[in-house]
Write an enzyme that holds these catalytic residues in place. Sequence first.
Site, PDB file in Angstrom:
ATOM      1  N   ASP A 247       0.943  -1.132   0.441  1.00  0.00           N
ATOM      2  CA  ASP A 247       0.168   0.033  -0.011  1.00  0.00           C
ATOM      3  C   ASP A 247       1.564   1.605  -0.212  1.00  0.00           C
ATOM      4  O   ASP A 247       1.842   1.121   0.663  1.00  0.00           O
ATOM      5  CB  ASP A 247      -1.085  -0.034   1.451  1.00  0.00           C
ATOM      6  CG  ASP A 247      -2.432   0.862   1.356  1.00  0.00           C
ATOM      7  OD1 ASP A 247      -3.427   0.606   0.709  1.00  0.00           O
ATOM      8  OD2 ASP A 247      -2.024   2.459   0.836  1.00  0.00           O
ATOM      9  N   ASP A 287      -6.793  -3.018  -6.335  1.00  0.00           N
ATOM     10  CA  ASP A 287      -7.944  -2.594  -5.693  1.00  0.00           C
ATOM     11  C   ASP A 287      -8.255  -1.030  -5.438  1.00  0.00           C
ATOM     12  O   ASP A 287      -7.684  -0.903  -4.232  1.00  0.00           O
ATOM     13  CB  ASP A 287      -8.719  -3.581  -4.274  1.00  0.00           C
ATOM     14  CG  ASP A 287      -9.448  -3.245  -3.718  1.00  0.00           C
ATOM     15  OD1 ASP A 287     -10.626  -2.695  -4.163  1.00  0.00           O
ATOM     16  OD2 ASP A 287      -9.786  -3.364  -2.256  1.00  0.00           O
ATOM     17  N   CYS A 340     -14.663  -0.472  -5.335  1.00  0.00           N
ATOM     18  CA  CYS A 340     -16.052  -0.701  -4.620  1.00  0.00           C
ATOM     19  C   CYS A 340     -17.099   0.424  -5.051  1.00  0.00           C
ATOM     20  O   CYS A 340     -17.574   1.492  -4.392  1.00  0.00           O
ATOM     21  CB  CYS A 340     -16.305  -0.068  -3.392  1.00  0.00           C
ATOM     22  SG  CYS A 340     -15.014   0.749  -2.819  1.00  0.00           S
TER      23      CYS A 340
END
Length: 386
Positions: A247, A287, A340
């Site tokens: 990340d 993602d 998302c």
Amino acid sequence: MTPGARISAAIEILNTMADGVPAEQALTRWARGSRYAGSKDRAAVRDHVFDVLRQRRLAAHLGAGETGRALMIGVLRAQGVDLGPLFNGQGHAPLPLSEDEATVADARSDPAVLWNLPDWIIPLFQASLGARADTVAQALQSRAPISVRVNTAQASVANVAQALAEAGIETRANDLCETALTVTAGERKLRNSDSYLHGDVELQDAASQAVVAALPAGTRMLDYCAGGGGKALAMAARRDVSVFAHDIDPRRMIDLPARAERAGATVKQLETDALEGAAPYDVVLCDAPCSGSGSWRRSPEGKWTFTASRLEELTHIQDKILDHAATLTAETGALAYATCSVLQSENEDRAAAFVARNSGWKQVFSQRFEVDSQGDGFFTAHFKRV
């Protein structure tokens, strides 16, 4: 706390938020100053606040105002609740309704109120979702399902479901993913259950699980935008696989080692500078940071703070992430993209733009997951080299 006192607490928190304090911070402030409030009280007050955030425009209309009191009156009206017993001024309950407050506003038919979305988002919903726009907007106004991922490296779905039932936690199978169980009762017992403490289950949305389940096989898998590491842990449940997590802000992964240990999994965390040295990877999952519009019922404050300029910024970030991740993917490997989000500009448009920029790649798979009783709204696409 009485039901009326819980309403008063929610009104206090909403008024604090009106001064620019984020919801979580306002809730934490109230909890620290209200030691008398038990866990059930705190949960109930939190539910009231989040119900308002999910339906803020409708609440403001039905309550004829933007104050915490007006918003609570409006959202309770939307829920069909009898206000008299709650607004009676007894104990710590709010004062009775005034004559003006007792007047119920006419029903509204415009999408801004019925969909509870900012004006600028509505055309994007319509363009992205077509005939499904109304259904999705309505679904985002309800509370999200609570789902767990069964760690099949340690236990079977059937055995976990039985163990949870014995602990007073009722579940049902979820159609989105074989590893997913949706909790239907007893969710507050989950974190203290043996199944959770022993790593047999992790809290994870079913659509998020399905995104990982759709990934092709590979022995070296990278979760490029790992965040808390939920998808990396889902990858690690596969047999004979080495999983890496990265990340851009390593602080987001601070809990991952403890979660991996609990799950009996091995996930190697990589700083950005170490990504290329460990490459190539058979599967790279991005993602990507996004609007979160597919999960706004979980974080409803996000839809009121999100802006058009932030959306434009995010699409540039998403493009850069895909381009860099492509360089880390093995020659015969697969690059996967996920958000998302329900917005086309973050989903199909980004996939098409990646292929247009990179003639050596082709899209081989894509899927949307709707916002419904099974899970959140997600999009995923896979790419392979030509």
